[in-house]
Motif scaffolding. Structure first.
Motif, PDB file in Angstrom:
ATOM      1  N   ILE A   1     -22.498 132.794 -83.525  1.00  0.00           N
ATOM      2  CA  ILE A   1     -21.177 132.262 -83.196  1.00  0.00           C
ATOM      3  C   ILE A   1     -21.295 131.073 -82.250  1.00  0.00           C
ATOM      4  N   GLU A   2     -22.085 131.245 -81.206  1.00  0.00           N
ATOM      5  CA  GLU A   2     -22.223 130.186 -80.203  1.00  0.00           C
ATOM      6  C   GLU A   2     -22.893 128.942 -80.788  1.00  0.00           C
ATOM      7  N   LEU A   3     -23.905 129.131 -81.637  1.00  0.00           N
ATOM      8  CA  LEU A   3     -24.583 128.000 -82.262  1.00  0.00           C
ATOM      9  C   LEU A   3     -23.644 127.260 -83.203  1.00  0.00           C
ATOM     10  N   ALA A   4     -22.871 128.021 -83.986  1.00  0.00           N
ATOM     11  CA  ALA A   4     -21.927 127.396 -84.914  1.00  0.00           C
ATOM     12  C   ALA A   4     -20.872 126.586 -84.165  1.00  0.00           C
ATOM     13  N   ALA A   5     -20.362 127.149 -83.060  1.00  0.00           N
ATOM     14  CA  ALA A   5     -19.370 126.441 -82.258  1.00  0.00           C
ATOM     15  C   ALA A   5     -19.956 125.158 -81.674  1.00  0.00           C
ATOM     16  N   ALA A   6     -21.193 125.239 -81.203  1.00  0.00           N
ATOM     17  CA  ALA A   6     -21.850 124.058 -80.639  1.00  0.00           C
ATOM     18  C   ALA A   6     -22.087 122.992 -81.711  1.00  0.00           C
ATOM     19  N   ASP A   7     -22.388 123.430 -82.918  1.00  0.00           N
ATOM     20  CA  ASP A   7     -22.643 122.495 -84.023  1.00  0.00           C
ATOM     21  C   ASP A   7     -21.381 121.758 -84.465  1.00  0.00           C
ATOM     22  N   CYS A   8     -20.256 122.480 -84.503  1.00  0.00           N
ATOM     23  CA  CYS A   8     -19.061 121.932 -85.152  1.00  0.00           C
ATOM     24  C   CYS A   8     -17.936 121.506 -84.217  1.00  0.00           C
ATOM     25  N   PHE A   9     -17.900 122.038 -83.003  1.00  0.00           N
ATOM     26  CA  PHE A   9     -16.736 121.814 -82.151  1.00  0.00           C
ATOM     27  C   PHE A   9     -17.078 120.934 -80.940  1.00  0.00           C
ATOM     28  N   PRO A  10     -16.123 120.132 -80.479  1.00  0.00           N
ATOM     29  CA  PRO A  10     -16.360 119.280 -79.313  1.00  0.00           C
ATOM     30  C   PRO A  10     -16.194 120.003 -77.978  1.00  0.00           C
ATOM     31  N   SER A  11     -15.662 121.235 -78.009  1.00  0.00           N
ATOM     32  CA  SER A  11     -15.472 121.986 -76.770  1.00  0.00           C
ATOM     33  C   SER A  11     -15.694 123.468 -77.033  1.00  0.00           C
ATOM     34  N   LYS A  12     -15.637 124.272 -75.977  1.00  0.00           N
ATOM     35  CA  LYS A  12     -15.829 125.714 -76.094  1.00  0.00           C
ATOM     36  C   LYS A  12     -14.502 126.461 -76.252  1.00  0.00           C
ATOM     37  N   ASN A  13     -13.430 125.736 -76.462  1.00  0.00           N
ATOM     38  CA  ASN A  13     -12.116 126.360 -76.639  1.00  0.00           C
ATOM     39  C   ASN A  13     -11.920 126.673 -78.122  1.00  0.00           C
ATOM     40  N   TYR A  14     -12.329 127.879 -78.534  1.00  0.00           N
ATOM     41  CA  TYR A  14     -12.281 128.233 -79.955  1.00  0.00           C
ATOM     42  C   TYR A  14     -12.019 129.718 -80.137  1.00  0.00           C
ATOM     43  N   ASP A  15     -11.672 130.108 -81.376  1.00  0.00           N
ATOM     44  CA  ASP A  15     -11.442 131.494 -81.746  1.00  0.00           C
ATOM     45  C   ASP A  15     -12.432 131.871 -82.846  1.00  0.00           C
ATOM     46  N   VAL A  16     -12.426 133.146 -83.250  1.00  0.00           N
ATOM     47  CA  VAL A  16     -13.327 133.603 -84.304  1.00  0.00           C
ATOM     48  C   VAL A  16     -12.534 134.418 -85.323  1.00  0.00           C
ATOM     49  N   LEU A  17     -12.745 134.124 -86.594  1.00  0.00           N
ATOM     50  CA  LEU A  17     -12.127 134.845 -87.705  1.00  0.00           C
ATOM     51  C   LEU A  17     -13.227 135.515 -88.514  1.00  0.00           C
ATOM     52  N   GLY A  18     -13.115 136.827 -88.710  1.00  0.00           N
ATOM     53  CA  GLY A  18     -14.134 137.544 -89.461  1.00  0.00           C
ATOM     54  C   GLY A  18     -13.529 138.286 -90.640  1.00  0.00           C
ATOM     55  N   PHE A  19     -14.132 138.094 -91.814  1.00  0.00           N
ATOM     56  CA  PHE A  19     -13.687 138.797 -93.008  1.00  0.00           C
ATOM     57  C   PHE A  19     -14.626 139.955 -93.321  1.00  0.00           C
ATOM     58  N   SER A  20     -14.059 141.154 -93.553  1.00  0.00           N
ATOM     59  CA  SER A  20     -14.843 142.320 -93.979  1.00  0.00           C
ATOM     60  C   SER A  20     -15.998 142.587 -93.004  1.00  0.00           C
ATOM     61  N   ASN A  21     -17.249 142.490 -93.445  1.00  0.00           N
ATOM     62  CA  ASN A  21     -18.380 142.746 -92.554  1.00  0.00           C
ATOM     63  C   ASN A  21     -18.397 141.787 -91.362  1.00  0.00           C
ATOM     64  N   GLY A  22     -17.973 140.555 -91.599  1.00  0.00           N
ATOM     65  CA  GLY A  22     -17.863 139.615 -90.479  1.00  0.00           C
ATOM     66  C   GLY A  22     -16.815 140.053 -89.476  1.00  0.00           C
ATOM     67  N   GLY A  23     -15.734 140.666 -89.986  1.00  0.00           N
ATOM     68  CA  GLY A  23     -14.708 141.193 -89.097  1.00  0.00           C
ATOM     69  C   GLY A  23     -15.203 142.394 -88.304  1.00  0.00           C
ATOM     70  N   ILE A  24     -16.034 143.211 -88.935  1.00  0.00           N
ATOM     71  CA  ILE A  24     -16.624 144.345 -88.215  1.00  0.00           C
ATOM     72  C   ILE A  24     -17.453 143.838 -87.044  1.00  0.00           C
ATOM     73  N   ALA A  25     -18.179 142.747 -87.272  1.00  0.00           N
ATOM     74  CA  ALA A  25     -18.984 142.157 -86.195  1.00  0.00           C
ATOM     75  C   ALA A  25     -18.097 141.687 -85.050  1.00  0.00           C
ATOM     76  N   VAL A  26     -16.991 141.022 -85.386  1.00  0.00           N
ATOM     77  CA  VAL A  26     -16.064 140.531 -84.355  1.00  0.00           C
ATOM     78  C   VAL A  26     -15.460 141.703 -83.587  1.00  0.00           C
ATOM     79  N   ALA A  27     -15.007 142.728 -84.312  1.00  0.00           N
ATOM     80  CA  ALA A  27     -14.401 143.896 -83.665  1.00  0.00           C
ATOM     81  C   ALA A  27     -15.414 144.642 -82.802  1.00  0.00           C
ATOM     82  N   SER A  28     -16.663 144.645 -83.212  1.00  0.00           N
ATOM     83  CA  SER A  28     -17.706 145.341 -82.445  1.00  0.00           C
ATOM     84  C   SER A  28     -17.937 144.680 -81.091  1.00  0.00           C
ATOM     85  N   LEU A  29     -17.726 143.374 -81.021  1.00  0.00           N
ATOM     86  CA  LEU A  29     -17.859 142.679 -79.734  1.00  0.00           C
ATOM     87  C   LEU A  29     -16.840 143.205 -78.737  1.00  0.00           C
ATOM     88  N   LEU A  30     -15.616 143.473 -79.216  1.00  0.00           N
ATOM     89  CA  LEU A  30     -14.605 144.078 -78.351  1.00  0.00           C
ATOM     90  C   LEU A  30     -14.933 145.535 -78.083  1.00  0.00           C
TER      91      LEU A  30
END
Length: 215
Positions: free
Chosen positions: A101-130
């Motif tokens: 997540i952090e590498l992707a944000a650094a690659d594509c975004f000009p700042s650290k002000n971002y959100d994350v959207l996860g579908f299915s298994n990707g969503g499980i990963a996002v929910a697991s962080l919480l």
């Protein structure tokens, strides 16, 4: 001429690689979101390409820039398919997800002000962080069609944990009805910052409910 033509095609499609991550949308976007795909083949599957089509529409209509990292870990029970996580119990299990997540944000975004959207298994990963109250750079996590289990070793309260989580559940996503509701009820019982949004549809990304949420 051929190279110039290919470059023009990528620009018109609004999808291109920056660093090691594919990005969709303008660098001058109003909002930035890292997208984690579901269980997928090494190259994007037909379902994933359809989901990306929705992201491209959202990027255009709402001026959002998406970062699209790819999972690099083979699913333990799915031959030739890639997962973000599988029954994560500790911070060590989620370290590759946070790094991606952090590498992707650094690659594509000009700042650290971002959100994350996860579908299915990707969503499980996002929910697991919480669920494990991990320290993350983003504020909002959105999951689509993603349930998740929990363990007795998990934190006993999630009152002051991030990210805020919005779980989206399609009315026609029948296999996930009970698991997602049970998971959200569990997180709610621990005072987690979580909410459930239902929409008409099945197990994939849909433009209208995501547009209504992100606008």
């Amino acid at each position: 001429m051929r190279l110039a033509f290919l470059a023009l095609i990528f620009i018109l499609l609004g999808s291109f690689a920056h660093g090691t991550t594919e990005c969709i949308g303008s660098v001058k976007a109003n909002r930035f979101i890292v997208y984690l795909h579901g269980i997928d083949t090494e190259s994007p599957s037909l379902q994933e390409l359809e989901n990306r089509g929705v992201l491209k529409e959202l990027a255009k209509s709402l001026n959002i820039r998406f970062a699209l990292p790819r999972a690099k870990v083979a699913c333990p029970t799915k031959i030739h398919q890639m997962c973000w996580t599988w029954a994560a119990k500790t911070s060590v299990d989620l370290a590759p997800v946070k790094s991606a997540i952090e590498l992707a944000a650094a690659d594509c975004f000009p700042s650290k002000n971002y959100d994350v959207l996860g579908f299915s298994n990707g969503g499980i990963a996002v929910a697991s962080l919480l669920r494990l109250c991990e320290k993350v750079d983003f504020n909002l996590g959105i999951t689509v069609g993603a349930a998740g289990g929990w363990f007795s070793s998990d934190p006993k309260t999630l009152q002051n944990c991030k990210p805020e989580l919005i779980s989206m559940l399609g009315t026609e996503d029948l296999p996930n009805q009970k698991p997602i509701r049970a998971f959200i009820a569990h997180l709610t019982s621990l005072n987690a910052p979580v909410s459930l949004i239902e929409y008409k549809g099945g197990h994939k990304l849909f433009y209208v409910p995501l547009y209504n949420l992100l606008k």
